[in-house]
Scaffold this motif. Sequence first.
Motif, PDB file in Angstrom:
ATOM      1  N   ASP A  77     -13.339 112.070   3.749  1.00  0.00           N
ATOM      2  CA  ASP A  77     -14.060 111.634   2.809  1.00  0.00           C
ATOM      3  C   ASP A  77     -13.213 110.904   2.556  1.00  0.00           C
ATOM      4  N   LEU A  78     -12.196 110.079   3.238  1.00  0.00           N
ATOM      5  CA  LEU A  78     -11.093 109.228   3.496  1.00  0.00           C
ATOM      6  C   LEU A  78     -11.548 107.836   3.537  1.00  0.00           C
ATOM      7  N   ALA A  79     -12.404 107.487   4.973  1.00  0.00           N
ATOM      8  CA  ALA A  79     -12.835 105.831   5.173  1.00  0.00           C
ATOM      9  C   ALA A  79     -13.579 105.525   4.096  1.00  0.00           C
ATOM     10  N   ARG A  80     -14.347 106.705   3.727  1.00  0.00           N
ATOM     11  CA  ARG A  80     -15.683 105.941   2.430  1.00  0.00           C
ATOM     12  C   ARG A  80     -14.728 105.893   1.522  1.00  0.00           C
ATOM     13  N   ALA A  81     -13.737 106.960   1.213  1.00  0.00           N
ATOM     14  CA  ALA A  81     -13.109 106.852  -0.499  1.00  0.00           C
ATOM     15  C   ALA A  81     -12.053 105.384  -0.537  1.00  0.00           C
ATOM     16  N   PHE A  82     -11.490 104.983   0.858  1.00  0.00           N
ATOM     17  CA  PHE A  82     -11.100 104.002   0.948  1.00  0.00           C
ATOM     18  C   PHE A  82     -11.765 102.511   0.850  1.00  0.00           C
ATOM     19  N   ARG A  83     -12.658 102.454   1.714  1.00  0.00           N
ATOM     20  CA  ARG A  83     -13.658 101.434   1.877  1.00  0.00           C
ATOM     21  C   ARG A  83     -14.572 101.477   0.162  1.00  0.00           C
ATOM     22  N   ASP A  84     -14.830 102.232  -0.442  1.00  0.00           N
ATOM     23  CA  ASP A  84     -15.623 101.970  -1.629  1.00  0.00           C
ATOM     24  C   ASP A  84     -14.301 101.654  -2.623  1.00  0.00           C
ATOM     25  N   ARG A  85     -13.328 101.375  -2.925  1.00  0.00           N
ATOM     26  CA  ARG A  85     -12.748 100.824  -3.730  1.00  0.00           C
ATOM     27  C   ARG A  85     -11.987  99.334  -3.294  1.00  0.00           C
ATOM     28  N   ILE A  86     -12.265  99.046  -2.477  1.00  0.00           N
ATOM     29  CA  ILE A  86     -12.079  97.879  -2.382  1.00  0.00           C
ATOM     30  C   ILE A  86     -12.588  96.812  -3.071  1.00  0.00           C
ATOM     31  N   PRO A  87     -14.032  96.940  -3.026  1.00  0.00           N
ATOM     32  CA  PRO A  87     -14.452  96.369  -4.026  1.00  0.00           C
ATOM     33  C   PRO A  87     -14.197  96.181  -6.105  1.00  0.00           C
ATOM     34  N   VAL A  88     -14.177  97.268  -6.012  1.00  0.00           N
ATOM     35  CA  VAL A  88     -13.552  97.839  -6.978  1.00  0.00           C
ATOM     36  C   VAL A  88     -12.334  97.522  -7.462  1.00  0.00           C
ATOM     37  N   THR A  89     -11.204  97.392  -6.639  1.00  0.00           N
ATOM     38  CA  THR A  89      -9.747  97.147  -6.949  1.00  0.00           C
ATOM     39  C   THR A  89     -10.049  95.393  -7.065  1.00  0.00           C
ATOM     40  N   ARG A  90     -10.739  94.771  -5.743  1.00  0.00           N
ATOM     41  CA  ARG A  90     -10.934  93.138  -5.831  1.00  0.00           C
ATOM     42  C   ARG A  90     -11.736  92.595  -7.282  1.00  0.00           C
ATOM     43  N   ALA A  91     -12.308  93.219  -7.926  1.00  0.00           N
ATOM     44  CA  ALA A  91     -13.530  92.837  -9.319  1.00  0.00           C
ATOM     45  C   ALA A  91     -11.738  92.408 -10.234  1.00  0.00           C
ATOM     46  N   THR A  92     -11.153  93.189  -9.723  1.00  0.00           N
ATOM     47  CA  THR A  92      -9.852  93.084 -11.349  1.00  0.00           C
ATOM     48  C   THR A  92      -9.016  92.105 -10.821  1.00  0.00           C
ATOM     49  N   MET A  93      -9.170  91.700  -9.805  1.00  0.00           N
ATOM     50  CA  MET A  93      -8.481  90.220  -9.613  1.00  0.00           C
ATOM     51  C   MET A  93      -9.032  88.985  -9.887  1.00  0.00           C
ATOM     52  N   THR A  94      -8.850  88.893 -11.182  1.00  0.00           N
ATOM     53  CA  THR A  94      -9.907  87.904 -12.004  1.00  0.00           C
ATOM     54  C   THR A  94      -8.811  86.681 -12.242  1.00  0.00           C
ATOM     55  N   ASP A  95      -9.659  85.185 -11.741  1.00  0.00           N
ATOM     56  CA  ASP A  95      -8.015  84.460 -12.370  1.00  0.00           C
ATOM     57  C   ASP A  95      -7.276  84.336 -13.424  1.00  0.00           C
ATOM     58  N   THR A  96      -7.750  84.959 -14.373  1.00  0.00           N
ATOM     59  CA  THR A  96      -6.099  85.312 -15.732  1.00  0.00           C
ATOM     60  C   THR A  96      -5.367  86.156 -14.764  1.00  0.00           C
ATOM     61  N   ALA A  97      -5.875  87.517 -14.147  1.00  0.00           N
ATOM     62  CA  ALA A  97      -4.940  87.852 -13.909  1.00  0.00           C
ATOM     63  C   ALA A  97      -4.291  87.691 -12.870  1.00  0.00           C
ATOM     64  N   LEU A  98      -4.755  86.441 -11.554  1.00  0.00           N
ATOM     65  CA  LEU A  98      -3.515  85.688 -11.295  1.00  0.00           C
ATOM     66  C   LEU A  98      -3.127  83.971 -11.460  1.00  0.00           C
TER      67      LEU A  98
END
Length: 205
Positions: A77-98
Amino acid sequence: MNGTDPRWIFDDVTAWVADLIDTLSDADWARPTPCDRFDVETLARHLVAVLDRTAVVFSGGDPTPLPRLAEGVATADLARAFRDRIPVTRATMTDTALTGTVVVPPGITVPGAVGVLRQSGEIAVHGWDLATARGASGGEPEEAAVAILAVADQIVPAGPDFRDDPQIPFERAVTPADDAAALERLANHYGRRSRPPVLTAGASS
């Protein structure tokens, strides 16, 4: 944000690495990698954990205490786990955070935009590790690597004061070959020897 927004770099790097992990087979998991701390399976687990840690970085936390390997994920399940986390992690990169500051491993405070490059650089180099372990080529995020290289000394200093710190998991930088492309040069900056011998001495494939 404006044209200096670095989030496209994270997008390109993670898409490439997700495709690499998708192609791994049962015969690949025990292969050695140029990152001598990890074989292919543990490196894939580390990459999943890097996304978890990156989400904490851009949510305002300190990722240092978090596991360096993904726990509770079956190898299949590692491939799916990595792919599923990409949008979750990306969503934390807000304009405010950057536009603020973030804490990247091992507890270093940097501007948010630099944090994107720092975390993307680690993922890119570990992607290079996976591709090298499998003998795979094609689709490398060379434009992203060029962008990371432009600030490489800022995000991962080459000097011994930084590299010799026991908390820093990177070896001293390696001089790249004259004909090395950007991703290979980035791997060299992170301490990878990209020309023979590449894999850890004594390791078997």
